[in-house]
Write a protein that holds these residues in place. Structure first.
Motif, PDB file in Angstrom:
ATOM      1  N   LYS A 181       0.824  -1.205   0.000  1.00 48.60           N
ATOM      2  CA  LYS A 181       0.000   0.000   0.000  1.00 48.60           C
ATOM      3  C   LYS A 181       0.862   1.261   0.000  1.00 48.60           C
ATOM      4  O   LYS A 181       0.482   2.280  -0.573  1.00 48.60           O
ATOM      5  CB  LYS A 181      -0.944  -0.004   1.207  1.00 48.60           C
ATOM      6  CG  LYS A 181      -2.097  -1.003   1.090  1.00 48.60           C
ATOM      7  CD  LYS A 181      -2.949  -1.019   2.346  1.00 48.60           C
ATOM      8  CE  LYS A 181      -4.055  -2.067   2.251  1.00 48.60           C
ATOM      9  NZ  LYS A 181      -5.035  -1.754   1.210  1.00 48.60           N
ATOM     10  N   LYS A 182       2.017   1.199   0.635  1.00 51.06           N
ATOM     11  CA  LYS A 182       2.897   2.368   0.671  1.00 51.06           C
ATOM     12  C   LYS A 182       3.701   2.514  -0.610  1.00 51.06           C
ATOM     13  O   LYS A 182       3.994   3.618  -1.052  1.00 51.06           O
ATOM     14  CB  LYS A 182       3.858   2.262   1.875  1.00 51.06           C
ATOM     15  CG  LYS A 182       3.172   2.337   3.221  1.00 51.06           C
ATOM     16  CD  LYS A 182       4.174   2.376   4.363  1.00 51.06           C
ATOM     17  CE  LYS A 182       4.762   3.769   4.520  1.00 51.06           C
ATOM     18  NZ  LYS A 182       5.551   3.904   5.778  1.00 51.06           N
ATOM     19  N   TYR A 183       4.072   1.356  -1.194  1.00 48.78           N
ATOM     20  CA  TYR A 183       4.923   1.367  -2.384  1.00 48.78           C
ATOM     21  C   TYR A 183       4.334   0.390  -3.406  1.00 48.78           C
ATOM     22  O   TYR A 183       4.664  -0.800  -3.392  1.00 48.78           O
ATOM     23  CB  TYR A 183       6.364   0.973  -2.027  1.00 48.78           C
ATOM     24  CG  TYR A 183       6.971   1.842  -0.955  1.00 48.78           C
ATOM     25  CD1 TYR A 183       7.442   3.118  -1.257  1.00 48.78           C
ATOM     26  CD2 TYR A 183       7.048   1.396   0.359  1.00 48.78           C
ATOM     27  CE1 TYR A 183       7.987   3.930  -0.262  1.00 48.78           C
ATOM     28  CE2 TYR A 183       7.590   2.198   1.351  1.00 48.78           C
ATOM     29  CZ  TYR A 183       8.058   3.466   1.041  1.00 48.78           C
ATOM     30  OH  TYR A 183       8.593   4.263   2.024  1.00 48.78           O
ATOM     31  N   ARG A 184       3.429   0.881  -4.214  1.00 47.24           N
ATOM     32  CA  ARG A 184       2.720   0.026  -5.176  1.00 47.24           C
ATOM     33  C   ARG A 184       3.717  -0.739  -6.050  1.00 47.24           C
ATOM     34  O   ARG A 184       4.625  -0.155  -6.634  1.00 47.24           O
ATOM     35  CB  ARG A 184       1.817   0.874  -6.062  1.00 47.24           C
ATOM     36  CG  ARG A 184       0.670   1.527  -5.309  1.00 47.24           C
ATOM     37  CD  ARG A 184      -0.305   0.496  -4.741  1.00 47.24           C
ATOM     38  NE  ARG A 184      -1.378   1.132  -3.987  1.00 47.24           N
ATOM     39  CZ  ARG A 184      -2.297   0.464  -3.293  1.00 47.24           C
ATOM     40  NH1 ARG A 184      -2.254  -0.857  -3.266  1.00 47.24           N
ATOM     41  NH2 ARG A 184      -3.235   1.101  -2.641  1.00 47.24           N
ATOM     42  N   GLY A 185       3.519  -2.041  -6.109  1.00 47.51           N
ATOM     43  CA  GLY A 185       4.417  -2.877  -6.880  1.00 47.51           C
ATOM     44  C   GLY A 185       5.496  -3.542  -6.045  1.00 47.51           C
ATOM     45  O   GLY A 185       6.300  -4.330  -6.560  1.00 47.51           O
ATOM     46  N   TRP A 186       5.510  -3.235  -4.728  1.00 49.50           N
ATOM     47  CA  TRP A 186       6.536  -3.782  -3.832  1.00 49.50           C
ATOM     48  C   TRP A 186       6.579  -5.306  -3.883  1.00 49.50           C
ATOM     49  O   TRP A 186       7.647  -5.907  -3.983  1.00 49.50           O
ATOM     50  CB  TRP A 186       6.286  -3.314  -2.402  1.00 49.50           C
ATOM     51  CG  TRP A 186       7.184  -3.979  -1.393  1.00 49.50           C
ATOM     52  CD1 TRP A 186       6.988  -5.178  -0.779  1.00 49.50           C
ATOM     53  CD2 TRP A 186       8.443  -3.487  -0.920  1.00 49.50           C
ATOM     54  NE1 TRP A 186       8.035  -5.465   0.061  1.00 49.50           N
ATOM     55  CE2 TRP A 186       8.937  -4.442  -0.005  1.00 49.50           C
ATOM     56  CE3 TRP A 186       9.181  -2.341  -1.163  1.00 49.50           C
ATOM     57  CZ2 TRP A 186      10.156  -4.279   0.668  1.00 49.50           C
ATOM     58  CZ3 TRP A 186      10.386  -2.171  -0.495  1.00 49.50           C
ATOM     59  CH2 TRP A 186      10.862  -3.132   0.398  1.00 49.50           C
ATOM     60  N   ASN A 187       5.436  -5.953  -3.801  1.00 47.71           N
ATOM     61  CA  ASN A 187       5.406  -7.411  -3.686  1.00 47.71           C
ATOM     62  C   ASN A 187       5.953  -8.125  -4.914  1.00 47.71           C
ATOM     63  O   ASN A 187       6.380  -9.281  -4.826  1.00 47.71           O
ATOM     64  CB  ASN A 187       3.969  -7.891  -3.405  1.00 47.71           C
ATOM     65  CG  ASN A 187       3.513  -7.514  -2.004  1.00 47.71           C
ATOM     66  OD1 ASN A 187       4.319  -7.310  -1.096  1.00 47.71           O
ATOM     67  ND2 ASN A 187       2.203  -7.411  -1.823  1.00 47.71           N
ATOM     68  N   ASP A 188       5.942  -7.447  -6.070  1.00 42.38           N
ATOM     69  CA  ASP A 188       6.453  -8.064  -7.300  1.00 42.38           C
ATOM     70  C   ASP A 188       7.812  -7.505  -7.708  1.00 42.38           C
ATOM     71  O   ASP A 188       8.357  -7.907  -8.738  1.00 42.38           O
ATOM     72  CB  ASP A 188       5.459  -7.833  -8.452  1.00 42.38           C
ATOM     73  CG  ASP A 188       4.107  -8.474  -8.186  1.00 42.38           C
ATOM     74  OD1 ASP A 188       4.093  -9.579  -7.612  1.00 42.38           O
ATOM     75  OD2 ASP A 188       3.091  -7.858  -8.533  1.00 42.38           O
ATOM     76  N   ALA A 189       8.346  -6.599  -6.908  1.00 42.68           N
ATOM     77  CA  ALA A 189       9.560  -5.881  -7.313  1.00 42.68           C
ATOM     78  C   ALA A 189      10.757  -6.806  -7.480  1.00 42.68           C
ATOM     79  O   ALA A 189      11.506  -6.699  -8.464  1.00 42.68           O
ATOM     80  CB  ALA A 189       9.890  -4.780  -6.309  1.00 42.68           C
ATOM     81  N   TYR A 190      10.939  -7.743  -6.554  1.00 38.68           N
ATOM     82  CA  TYR A 190      12.100  -8.632  -6.644  1.00 38.68           C
ATOM     83  C   TYR A 190      11.998  -9.525  -7.879  1.00 38.68           C
ATOM     84  O   TYR A 190      12.969  -9.689  -8.631  1.00 38.68           O
ATOM     85  CB  TYR A 190      12.218  -9.493  -5.381  1.00 38.68           C
ATOM     86  CG  TYR A 190      13.370 -10.469  -5.444  1.00 38.68           C
ATOM     87  CD1 TYR A 190      14.687 -10.041  -5.269  1.00 38.68           C
ATOM     88  CD2 TYR A 190      13.143 -11.825  -5.678  1.00 38.68           C
ATOM     89  CE1 TYR A 190      15.749 -10.931  -5.339  1.00 38.68           C
ATOM     90  CE2 TYR A 190      14.194 -12.721  -5.746  1.00 38.68           C
ATOM     91  CZ  TYR A 190      15.493 -12.276  -5.576  1.00 38.68           C
ATOM     92  OH  TYR A 190      16.536 -13.163  -5.648  1.00 38.68           O
ATOM     93  N   GLY A 191      10.815 -10.084  -8.089  1.00 35.72           N
ATOM     94  CA  GLY A 191      10.621 -10.964  -9.238  1.00 35.72           C
ATOM     95  C   GLY A 191      10.821 -10.255 -10.560  1.00 35.72           C
ATOM     96  O   GLY A 191      11.245 -10.870 -11.546  1.00 35.72           O
ATOM     97  N   LYS A 192      10.546  -8.955 -10.593  1.00 35.15           N
ATOM     98  CA  LYS A 192      10.702  -8.178 -11.829  1.00 35.15           C
ATOM     99  C   LYS A 192      12.088  -7.534 -11.951  1.00 35.15           C
ATOM    100  O   LYS A 192      12.342  -6.816 -12.919  1.00 35.15           O
ATOM    101  CB  LYS A 192       9.625  -7.099 -11.898  1.00 35.15           C
ATOM    102  CG  LYS A 192       8.214  -7.662 -12.052  1.00 35.15           C
ATOM    103  CD  LYS A 192       7.190  -6.539 -12.151  1.00 35.15           C
ATOM    104  CE  LYS A 192       5.788  -7.095 -12.379  1.00 35.15           C
ATOM    105  NZ  LYS A 192       4.758  -6.014 -12.456  1.00 35.15           N
TER     106      LYS A 192
END
Length: 291
Positions: A107-118
């Motif tokens: 919620k604070k940083y949209r895209g955080w949960n997929d950032a490592y995979g990308k």
């Protein structure tokens, strides 16, 4: 508006010491499940409230560690089935807490949960602020605690580099977080994770000394972590014993806000001392009393 006001009050400064400053672990063990569900109910009505996300998620992790995994590990060998059931329950609670905390980061940083995979995690880590350190710490603690209970979980194992980078960034932002909690974290991490996956035994002693310094030797936890994670694998009985005796010597009134965590850590220290013959090949129950 009323719900938000309650949420603010229950997650404001000093609210956590109602639990951590108590001297009765059994009282807190009985109260926490209701408290967690109450926070979950509030979170359902205020899903963007960062204080509720942090408190709810971290309480899951703390409860799993202090009142599920900890007591399970102290069960006698003949109760292995009960131990296995409790360990699995702790693992699930760790992951529930970590999932809630992950929503806060997303919620604070949209895209955080997929950032490592990308392959874009570094750009997200650069955005982090000191205020984000508690979210990072408890999220990583939940995932890594669950992985430690089942190292054959390949999905969690593949997340180690992602979590290692996040914790390293948290350490850059606030190395003194929670009286050296990150250093205590590193003692466990560097000593137990294989070197090819981020472990580094050469860094353990440095972080152990920093944990003691930052806590002003007022927390029993670092001594217990060192005894269990470092001394047992090294079969260093002398340092094992002295570390646990140092844990037991901590005055729980020195830091009133940490009474509960110190009492729980000292219980663990007593258990480890009594069970030492189970951990050291050179000992048996008859000779342990001579040390």
């Amino acid at each position: 508006m009323a719900t938000k006001a309650v949420a603010n009050a229950l997650t404001g400064e000093g609210s956590s010491t109602v639990f951590t400053g108590d001297t009765d672990p059994e009282l807190i063990a009985g109260a926490l499940p209701f408290a967690i569900k109450m926070y979950e109910a509030l979170l359902a009505t205020q899903p963007d409230h960062q204080g509720l996300i942090l408190t709810t998620g971290s309480l899951f992790v703390m409860y799993a560690n202090a009142f599920i995994q900890g007591p399970a590990e102290m069960l006698p060998p003949e109760e292995y089935l009960e131990r296995a059931d409790r360990i699995e329950r702790a693992r699930k609670l760790y992951l529930r807490g970590a999932e809630i905390l992950a929503t806060g980061l997303e919620k604070k940083y949209r895209g955080w949960n997929d950032a490592y995979g990308k392959g874009v995690q570094l750009s997200y880590l650069a955005k982090l602020k000191k205020a984000d350190v508690p979210l990072i710490y408890w999220h990583a603690a939940g995932i890594l605690s669950a992985y430690a209970l089942n190292p054959f979980d390949l999905d969690l194992g593949m997340r180690l580099p992602e979590l290692t980078a996040a914790i390293a960034r948290a350490y850059e932002l606030d190395p003194d977080f929670n009286s050296g909690a990150l250093d205590d974290f590193y003692v466990l991490f560097y000593s137990s994770v294989p070197e090819g996956m981020g472990g580094d035994p050469s860094k353990v002693e440095t972080h152990y000394q920093r944990a003691l310094e930052k806590s002003k030797e007022g927390l029993a936890g670092p001594y217990v972590s060192y005894a269990q994670a470092v001394c047992v694998p090294a079969q260093n009985i002398e340092t094992f014993k002295s570390s646990l005796e140092s844990a037991l010597a901590v005055d729980i009134e020195k830091d009133p806000a940490s009474r509960l965590v110190n009492i729980i850590a000292q219980r663990k220290a007593r258990y480890l001392l009594n069970a030492a013959p189970d951990f050291f090949a050179e000992l048996d129950a008859d000779t342990w009393g001579e040390w």
